[in-house]
Write an enzyme that holds these catalytic residues in place. Structure first.
Site, PDB file in Angstrom:
ATOM      1  N   ASP A 108      -6.562  -3.222  -7.496  1.00 40.85           N
ATOM      2  CA  ASP A 108      -7.071  -3.930  -6.323  1.00 40.85           C
ATOM      3  C   ASP A 108      -7.313  -5.388  -6.668  1.00 40.85           C
ATOM      4  O   ASP A 108      -7.589  -5.718  -7.823  1.00 40.85           O
ATOM      5  CB  ASP A 108      -8.376  -3.294  -5.827  1.00 40.85           C
ATOM      6  CG  ASP A 108      -8.655  -3.679  -4.381  1.00 40.85           C
ATOM      7  OD1 ASP A 108      -8.208  -2.956  -3.480  1.00 40.85           O
ATOM      8  OD2 ASP A 108      -9.279  -4.726  -4.150  1.00 40.85           O
TER       9      ASP A 108
ATOM     10  N   ARG B 215       0.821  -1.228   0.000  1.00 38.49           N
ATOM     11  CA  ARG B 215       0.000   0.000   0.000  1.00 38.49           C
ATOM     12  C   ARG B 215       0.851   1.273   0.000  1.00 38.49           C
ATOM     13  O   ARG B 215       0.447   2.295   0.560  1.00 38.49           O
ATOM     14  CB  ARG B 215      -0.964   0.046   1.195  1.00 38.49           C
ATOM     15  CG  ARG B 215      -2.054  -0.996   1.166  1.00 38.49           C
ATOM     16  CD  ARG B 215      -3.233  -0.514   0.327  1.00 38.49           C
ATOM     17  NE  ARG B 215      -4.164  -1.610   0.087  1.00 38.49           N
ATOM     18  CZ  ARG B 215      -5.252  -1.829   0.814  1.00 38.49           C
ATOM     19  NH1 ARG B 215      -5.569  -1.029   1.780  1.00 38.49           N
ATOM     20  NH2 ARG B 215      -6.026  -2.848   0.534  1.00 38.49           N
TER      21      ARG B 215
ATOM     22  N   TYR C 266     -14.346 -13.072  -0.612  1.00 33.85           N
ATOM     23  CA  TYR C 266     -15.047 -11.821  -0.935  1.00 33.85           C
ATOM     24  C   TYR C 266     -16.269 -12.073  -1.814  1.00 33.85           C
ATOM     25  O   TYR C 266     -17.309 -11.440  -1.635  1.00 33.85           O
ATOM     26  CB  TYR C 266     -14.103 -10.833  -1.628  1.00 33.85           C
ATOM     27  CG  TYR C 266     -13.230 -10.087  -0.636  1.00 33.85           C
ATOM     28  CD1 TYR C 266     -13.773  -9.107   0.193  1.00 33.85           C
ATOM     29  CD2 TYR C 266     -11.878 -10.374  -0.503  1.00 33.85           C
ATOM     30  CE1 TYR C 266     -12.995  -8.431   1.115  1.00 33.85           C
ATOM     31  CE2 TYR C 266     -11.086  -9.704   0.409  1.00 33.85           C
ATOM     32  CZ  TYR C 266     -11.650  -8.728   1.219  1.00 33.85           C
ATOM     33  OH  TYR C 266     -10.894  -8.057   2.142  1.00 33.85           O
TER      34      TYR C 266
ATOM     35  N   ARG D 144      -3.516   6.237   0.984  1.00 35.26           N
ATOM     36  CA  ARG D 144      -4.105   7.387   1.676  1.00 35.26           C
ATOM     37  C   ARG D 144      -3.187   8.144   2.620  1.00 35.26           C
ATOM     38  O   ARG D 144      -3.517   9.250   3.046  1.00 35.26           O
ATOM     39  CB  ARG D 144      -5.353   6.932   2.452  1.00 35.26           C
ATOM     40  CG  ARG D 144      -6.543   6.710   1.548  1.00 35.26           C
ATOM     41  CD  ARG D 144      -7.643   6.013   2.292  1.00 35.26           C
ATOM     42  NE  ARG D 144      -7.179   4.710   2.747  1.00 35.26           N
ATOM     43  CZ  ARG D 144      -7.952   3.796   3.313  1.00 35.26           C
ATOM     44  NH1 ARG D 144      -9.208   4.065   3.540  1.00 35.26           N
ATOM     45  NH2 ARG D 144      -7.460   2.635   3.673  1.00 35.26           N
TER      46      ARG D 144
ATOM     47  N   ARG E 229      -7.810  11.374  -4.950  1.00 35.81           N
ATOM     48  CA  ARG E 229      -8.925  10.540  -4.490  1.00 35.81           C
ATOM     49  C   ARG E 229     -10.179  11.371  -4.219  1.00 35.81           C
ATOM     50  O   ARG E 229     -11.295  10.934  -4.494  1.00 35.81           O
ATOM     51  CB  ARG E 229      -8.486   9.808  -3.220  1.00 35.81           C
ATOM     52  CG  ARG E 229      -9.476   8.823  -2.654  1.00 35.81           C
ATOM     53  CD  ARG E 229      -9.530   7.554  -3.465  1.00 35.81           C
ATOM     54  NE  ARG E 229     -10.319   6.535  -2.770  1.00 35.81           N
ATOM     55  CZ  ARG E 229     -11.601   6.285  -3.001  1.00 35.81           C
ATOM     56  NH1 ARG E 229     -12.250   6.972  -3.928  1.00 35.81           N
ATOM     57  NH2 ARG E 229     -12.237   5.355  -2.319  1.00 35.81           N
TER      58      ARG E 229
END
Ligand code: CP3
Length: 333
Positions: free
Chosen positions: A72, A22, A148, A26, A35
């Site tokens: 992703d 990552r 998922y 963020r 974003r």
């Protein structure tokens, strides 16, 4: 040869390469700025020029040894026409899973739907910022994607009660995933990905007796496929108990460990190159503690091929100055 390749292929131990899970995300203000204007995460991943730019953001700041493509693991269910969205402060939410519909999808439809991901890899791997460094592609492991797709959200602590109810469905989806994950790996490699990491974030949820069916066999198939393309493969089976059994059966080129794993135990048991381990929360403390914790891993693996990374993704609260300090510390070690 890049530093990472020297570590994986020649098993050099003198200079530790570093990249961070990552690393584009963020905690970087320049990411948050993009974003803010792009509220749909999937669309952002499918915006070739923005996803390339985001991928390169951390390389502009830090002397990292690899770029990992901004995408992703859930782009695969998305490519299989399952609805995927990311809700703020909640995580991913997936739509109903319809086997008949998934069975209708062929390779051409799948590639068309996520094509910008491959174009972004192509542009990143040709950018000067990745000269002498590696471009890393990735996939979710079949098991984690199955979780998922059936659970339709992060399982956090446990799977939905009726998760295992439809055994036929689970096994059909696993077979479909294997086919499309191979295609996804092949397209990433054809467009410039030089290393593949397989993320199995929910490996720790399985009972030991279910490991062969859901993890060992399908992951081994992906590992063998990736090796057949002459590309090294890193496996990150987060939360599994028996690393030596996993490595013996699945045979990755590198094993990535999470922050709950005892690195000394790994050093004793594992002969292949190791990656990662340090708790991302250490970056939220102070420089003195960060130095101590990072050097703990560097010391333990000083005579073992070791790629520095964290034991999970960097947290959004992280101060970029701490990341800068960490990268320099590893490079100066
Ligand atoms: O590492 C990188 O910099 C490359 C990009 C990358 C992302 N996700 C971008 C992302 C990678 C390799 C992933 C892998 C991924 N995605 C995993 C495996 C690793 C892990 O974390 O266990 C999983 C389980 C996912 C699914 C996923 N994507 C979740 C659960 C979430 C929400 C949690 C969160 O951190 O917000 C995402 C969103 C996501 N994927 C973000 C990023 C940068 C945050 C998006 C945002 O809100 O800006």
């Amino acid at each position: 040869m890049t530093l990472i390749e020297q570590t994986i292929i020649n098993h050099q131990t003198k200079n530790n390469p570093i990249w961070i899970m990552r690393q584009a995300g963020r905690y970087l203000p320049e990411f948050r700025e993009i974003r803010k204007l792009n509220t749909d995460f999937i669309k952002l991943c499918l915006n070739e020029s923005l996803s390339s730019e985001i991928t390169l953001q951390p390389l502009k700041r830090f002397d990292l040894d690899a770029a990992i493509i901004f995408s992703d693991i859930l782009m695969v269910p998305y490519g299989l026409n399952q609805h995927v969205e990311f809700k703020k402060n909640f995580g991913p939410i997936l739509g109903e899973l319809n086997l008949d519909q998934i069975l209708k999808i062929d390779e051409v439809d799948f590639v068309k739907k996520i094509y910008p991901v491959y174009k972004a890899i192509n542009s990143v791997s040709k950018n000067n910022l990745t000269n002498g460094k590696n471009t890393i592609g990735f996939v979710g492991a079949p098991w984690t994607l199955l979780v998922y797709m059936i659970n339709r959200q992060s399982p956090k602590k446990s799977l939905k009660k009726d998760f295992y109810k439809d055994n036929f469905l689970l096994n059909r989806i696993l077979i479909i995933l294997e086919k499309f994950l191979k295609l996804h790996i092949k397209n990433q490699v054809d467009n410039g990905a030089e290393i593949i990491q397989i993320f199995d974030s929910w490996a720790g949820l399985l009972n030991e007796r279910d490991l062969p069916n859901y993890i060992y066999i399908p992951t081994l198939n992906l590992v063998e496929f990736t090796k057949s393309l002459n590309v090294p493969v890193i496996c990150f089976p987060r939360g599994i108990k028996n690393y030596s059994e996993y490595c013996k059966i699945v045979k990755p080129d590198v094993i990535c460990i999470d922050y709950e794993v005892n690195p000394k135990q790994i050093l004793k048991e594992i002969k292949i190159p190791v990656q990662g381990g340090m708790d991302p929360k250490v970056l939220l403390t102070d420089k003195k503690n960060l130095k101590k914790e990072a050097e703990k891993y560097l010391d333990i693996f000083k005579d073992h091929p070791y790629i520095f990374n964290l034991g999970h993704g960097v947290l959004p609260e992280t101060d970029p100055n701490m990341m800068d300090y960490l990268v320099k510390l590893v490079k100066d070690y």
